[in-house]
Write a protein that holds these residues in place. Structure first.
Motif, PDB file in Angstrom:
ATOM      1  N   GLY A   1     -12.297  -4.446  -4.804  1.00 13.63           N
ATOM      2  CA  GLY A   1     -13.637  -4.182  -5.514  1.00 13.63           C
ATOM      3  C   GLY A   1     -13.791  -2.912  -5.822  1.00 13.63           C
ATOM      4  N   GLU A   2     -13.061  -2.074  -5.447  1.00 10.79           N
ATOM      5  CA  GLU A   2     -13.365  -0.546  -5.704  1.00 10.79           C
ATOM      6  C   GLU A   2     -12.177   0.511  -5.705  1.00 10.79           C
ATOM      7  N   GLN A   3     -10.917   0.133  -5.515  1.00 13.74           N
ATOM      8  CA  GLN A   3      -9.812   0.950  -5.819  1.00 13.74           C
ATOM      9  C   GLN A   3      -9.387   0.913  -7.186  1.00 13.74           C
ATOM     10  N   LYS A   4      -9.315   1.757  -7.837  1.00 14.07           N
ATOM     11  CA  LYS A   4      -8.567   1.771  -9.152  1.00 14.07           C
ATOM     12  C   LYS A   4      -7.006   1.726  -8.943  1.00 14.07           C
ATOM     13  N   THR A   5      -6.441   0.574  -9.611  1.00 17.80           N
ATOM     14  CA  THR A   5      -4.960   0.511  -9.320  1.00 17.80           C
ATOM     15  C   THR A   5      -4.177   0.289 -11.017  1.00 17.80           C
ATOM     16  N   TYR A   6      -2.972   0.820 -10.615  1.00 18.11           N
ATOM     17  CA  TYR A   6      -2.382   0.670 -11.656  1.00 18.11           C
ATOM     18  C   TYR A   6      -0.993  -0.139 -11.324  1.00 18.11           C
ATOM     19  N   GLY A   7      -0.368  -0.770 -12.283  1.00 21.83           N
ATOM     20  CA  GLY A   7       0.943  -1.558 -11.905  1.00 21.83           C
ATOM     21  C   GLY A   7       2.148  -1.149 -13.070  1.00 21.83           C
ATOM     22  N   ALA A   8       3.360  -0.974 -12.379  1.00 26.78           N
ATOM     23  CA  ALA A   8       4.454  -0.446 -13.420  1.00 26.78           C
ATOM     24  C   ALA A   8       5.484  -1.754 -13.196  1.00 26.78           C
ATOM     25  N   ILE A   9       6.394  -1.980 -14.142  1.00 24.09           N
ATOM     26  CA  ILE A   9       7.199  -3.013 -14.133  1.00 24.09           C
ATOM     27  C   ILE A   9       8.765  -2.419 -14.317  1.00 24.09           C
ATOM     28  N   GLY A  10       9.701  -2.607 -13.191  1.00 20.08           N
ATOM     29  CA  GLY A  10      11.063  -1.947 -13.611  1.00 20.08           C
ATOM     30  C   GLY A  10      12.010  -3.187 -13.224  1.00 20.08           C
ATOM     31  N   PHE A  11      12.048  -3.915 -14.421  1.00 22.09           N
ATOM     32  CA  PHE A  11      12.990  -4.734 -14.557  1.00 22.09           C
ATOM     33  C   PHE A  11      14.504  -4.145 -14.942  1.00 22.09           C
TER      34      PHE A  11
ATOM     35  N   PRO B   1      -6.180  11.059 -12.599  1.00 22.66           N
ATOM     36  CA  PRO B   1      -6.252  11.496 -11.188  1.00 22.66           C
ATOM     37  C   PRO B   1      -7.279  10.599 -10.226  1.00 22.66           C
ATOM     38  N   GLU B   2      -7.725   9.732 -10.996  1.00 17.76           N
ATOM     39  CA  GLU B   2      -8.518   8.789 -10.157  1.00 17.76           C
ATOM     40  C   GLU B   2      -7.944   7.484  -9.591  1.00 17.76           C
ATOM     41  N   ILE B   3      -6.647   7.449  -9.891  1.00 15.97           N
ATOM     42  CA  ILE B   3      -5.850   6.196  -9.349  1.00 15.97           C
ATOM     43  C   ILE B   3      -5.627   6.263  -7.745  1.00 15.97           C
ATOM     44  N   LYS B   4      -6.108   5.173  -7.226  1.00 17.13           N
ATOM     45  CA  LYS B   4      -6.070   5.166  -5.641  1.00 17.13           C
ATOM     46  C   LYS B   4      -4.786   4.150  -5.104  1.00 17.13           C
ATOM     47  N   ALA B   5      -4.389   3.327  -6.022  1.00 18.73           N
ATOM     48  CA  ALA B   5      -3.397   2.198  -5.554  1.00 18.73           C
ATOM     49  C   ALA B   5      -2.217   1.953  -6.715  1.00 18.73           C
ATOM     50  N   PHE B   6      -1.142   1.791  -6.344  1.00 17.53           N
ATOM     51  CA  PHE B   6      -0.109   1.587  -7.396  1.00 17.53           C
ATOM     52  C   PHE B   6       0.871   0.088  -6.801  1.00 17.53           C
ATOM     53  N   VAL B   7       1.102  -0.465  -7.951  1.00 14.15           N
ATOM     54  CA  VAL B   7       1.912  -1.588  -7.588  1.00 14.15           C
ATOM     55  C   VAL B   7       3.129  -1.670  -8.336  1.00 14.15           C
ATOM     56  N   PHE B   8       4.373  -1.994  -7.824  1.00  8.51           N
ATOM     57  CA  PHE B   8       5.347  -1.706  -8.668  1.00  8.51           C
ATOM     58  C   PHE B   8       6.185  -3.161  -8.736  1.00  8.51           C
ATOM     59  N   PHE B   9       6.580  -3.613  -9.792  1.00  4.30           N
ATOM     60  CA  PHE B   9       7.367  -4.895  -9.807  1.00  4.30           C
ATOM     61  C   PHE B   9       8.870  -4.647 -10.271  1.00  4.30           C
ATOM     62  N   THR B  10       9.707  -5.380  -9.733  1.00  2.00           N
ATOM     63  CA  THR B  10      11.084  -5.343 -10.119  1.00  2.00           C
ATOM     64  C   THR B  10      12.003  -6.562  -9.766  1.00  2.00           C
ATOM     65  N   ASN B  11      12.923  -6.760 -10.648  1.00  2.00           N
ATOM     66  CA  ASN B  11      13.606  -8.112 -10.370  1.00  2.00           C
ATOM     67  C   ASN B  11      14.942  -7.760  -9.374  1.00  2.00           C
ATOM     68  N   VAL B  12      14.893  -6.524  -8.729  1.00  2.00           N
ATOM     69  CA  VAL B  12      16.129  -6.036  -7.973  1.00  2.00           C
ATOM     70  C   VAL B  12      15.587  -6.311  -6.657  1.00  2.00           C
ATOM     71  N   ASN B  13      16.488  -7.163  -5.677  1.00  2.50           N
ATOM     72  CA  ASN B  13      16.113  -7.401  -4.370  1.00  2.50           C
ATOM     73  C   ASN B  13      16.080  -6.032  -3.650  1.00  2.50           C
ATOM     74  N   LEU B  14      15.228  -5.661  -2.790  1.00  2.00           N
ATOM     75  CA  LEU B  14      15.225  -4.294  -2.052  1.00  2.00           C
ATOM     76  C   LEU B  14      15.058  -4.783  -0.497  1.00  2.00           C
ATOM     77  N   THR B  15      15.527  -4.128   0.294  1.00  2.00           N
ATOM     78  CA  THR B  15      15.487  -4.295   1.777  1.00  2.00           C
ATOM     79  C   THR B  15      13.978  -3.897   2.209  1.00  2.00           C
ATOM     80  N   ALA B  16      13.778  -4.051   3.550  1.00  2.00           N
ATOM     81  CA  ALA B  16      12.326  -3.677   3.827  1.00  2.00           C
ATOM     82  C   ALA B  16      12.363  -2.070   4.122  1.00  2.00           C
ATOM     83  N   GLY B  17      13.742  -1.513   4.547  1.00  2.00           N
ATOM     84  CA  GLY B  17      13.688   0.011   4.489  1.00  2.00           C
ATOM     85  C   GLY B  17      13.559   0.715   3.191  1.00  2.00           C
ATOM     86  N   GLU B  18      13.997  -0.016   2.321  1.00  2.00           N
ATOM     87  CA  GLU B  18      14.056   0.636   0.917  1.00  2.00           C
ATOM     88  C   GLU B  18      12.446   0.405   0.431  1.00  2.00           C
ATOM     89  N   LYS B  19      11.801  -0.431   0.438  1.00  2.00           N
ATOM     90  CA  LYS B  19      10.487  -0.608   0.200  1.00  2.00           C
ATOM     91  C   LYS B  19       9.621   0.291   0.846  1.00  2.00           C
TER      92      LYS B  19
END
Length: 445
Positions: free
Chosen positions: A58-68, A98-116
């Protein structure tokens, strides 16, 4: 469908960036933490590493990017491409806004917990408060859940199995039915509104004010009655700005010349009724009298020029009483005349004897074939009012039952078409046709 979903996420949307963005936007919208989720440039064009916009918590500006990647294989090379796309989109997004507070990234590559975790740490060092990674397995879990099956079918073309259909409709069946019902109801309301807006331009054949009594009375219980309506138009029509109309007992009261004439008639609603109507118009002469301008709410002196009377038989049992005005009922209609649209925003007050006023349960307003308004007992007030004097003769004994004025609790009655849509009291039927109809749709004659 787990294997099928995983395989299609690898390559089914290769080169189809539009559908990739639509699917990821829908997946993010299912997460209750994110609101106002929307794509930025799904059909192409520079987006500065910001394929999706949303608000987190409800308050943090968020952008999402797609890396398929095409033909995703989880190879080292594909993981490097996903990492590189993440870093590039993150840098572009933070530099552009500069107001961005959160970032979400989508990919169709499986990543390990350490990589994420490494990607999240990169985002944190860039000054972001929150970062989330949706890799292929995370996306698959959403799409194979009850909430995501519809997205999976639309984006990846994977149908639901029998078991999944049962799960899906158990989760969404009632909501789907509600959407369908509400959708049709909204369409019907819109069509009803359009139909009324068209038909309100018809001539005012009948404007009816209907009193509903609190029970059915024998005519002898009602006895003498008088019921009149004064309506001032919001905008004069062809010089007409006020109409007064109503009804009373003694069938020939309108033609009476003296008190003796009235007293010679049988009294009471059981023996007969009469009605009369008057119009008040703005004159064009140099006369500066009161009749040259519309009266205000409390000015009821002089109801205007008589434009008609009627007589009728009495009523043995009474549950409803009516007063009406209009231009219907004849073979010809001569102008000028009012239309149903002219009733809009007019001021209406009712006048009647106290005994009758005390018996009212509800008041109904009807124009042509439409129910315009209805007021229950808690929707109007009864005032002591002795000024109303129509051009009719009433006996001293009748006037001992004093006049009362009825209006809404906060002013005159009014009908505002901008606030509600009147209800059509009946629907037209289709004409019958016994003629053969050709395929062209035209009757064959």
């Amino acid at each position: 469908m787990t294997f099928g979903t995983d395989e299609r996420l690898k390559s089914y949307l290769d080169t189809n960036q539009l559908q990739r963005e639509r699917m990821c936007t829908a997946v993010l919208a299912l997460d209750k933490r994110f609101t106002n989720v929307r794509p930025r440039h799904p059909r192409g064009g520079p987006d500065g590493g910001r394929d999706i916009e949303a608000v987190l918590n409800g308050e943090q500006k968020t952008y999402g990017a797609i890396g398929f990647v095409n033909q995703a294989s989880d190879s080292t090379d594909h993981k490097k491409k996903a990492h590189k796309k993440f870093s590039a989109d993150l840098a572009s997004a933070t530099a552009a806004d500069p107001e961005i507070k959160a970032f979400v990234f989508f990919t169709n590559v499986n990543l390990t917990a350490g990589e994420k975790n490494a990607l999240v740490e990169t985002a944190t060092k860039s000054g972001l408060a929150y970062c989330e990674i949706f890799d292929r397995e995370r996306i698959r879990l959403v799409l194979d859940g009850a909430d995501g099956m519809a997205i999976r079918f639309q984006s990846l073309g994977i149908p639901m199995s029998d078991a999944e259909q049962a799960t899906f409709f158990a989760r969404w069946g009632d909501d789907i039915q509600s959407v369908i019902v509400d959708g049709f109801s909204e369409i019907k309301r819109s069509l009803n509104r359009m139909q009324f807006l068209h038909e309100m331009n018809a001539p005012l054949e009948q404007f009816l004010v209907l009193l509903e009594l609190d029970r059915e009375y024998n005519g002898n219980e009602i006895g003498h009655f008088r019921f009149f309506v004064s309506m001032s138009l919001a905008e004069p029509r062809d010089g007409l700005f006020m109409v007064t109309f109503g009804t009373s007992d003694r069938a020939d009261r309108a033609s009476a010349k003296s008190l003796a004439d009235v007293e010679a008639m049988p009294a009471g609603i059981f023996h007969g009724m009469m009605g009369a109507k008057w119009e008040q118009r703005i004159t064009t002469s140099g006369d500066d009298s009161k009749q040259n301008a519309p009266a205000d709410e409390g000015d009821d002196d002089g109801e205007g020029i008589s434009v008609g009377t009627f007589t009728s038989v009495g009523m043995e049992n009474v549950r409803f009483l009516r007063a009406e005005f209009g231009y219907g009922g004849g073979s010809f209609r001569f102008g000028p005349y009012l239309r149903l649209s002219d009733i809009d925003d007019s001021m209406i007050a009712l006048f009647m004897n106290k005994t009758l006023a005390d018996k009212i349960k509800a008041i109904h307003f009807i124009g042509n074939q439409y129910k315009l308004a209805e007021y229950g007992r808690d929707g109007f007030r009864i005032d002591t009012h002795g000024k109303f004097e129509p051009s009719l003769i009433f006996t001293p004994s009748e006037l001992t039952d004093e006049w009362r004025r009825i209006m809404r609790n906060f002013g005159p009655f009014s009908v505002r078409y901008s606030e509600m849509t009147p209800i059509r009291l009946f629907e037209p039927v289709e004409a019958s046709n016994s003629l053969p109809v050709r395929r062209s749709g035209k009757a064959s004659i």
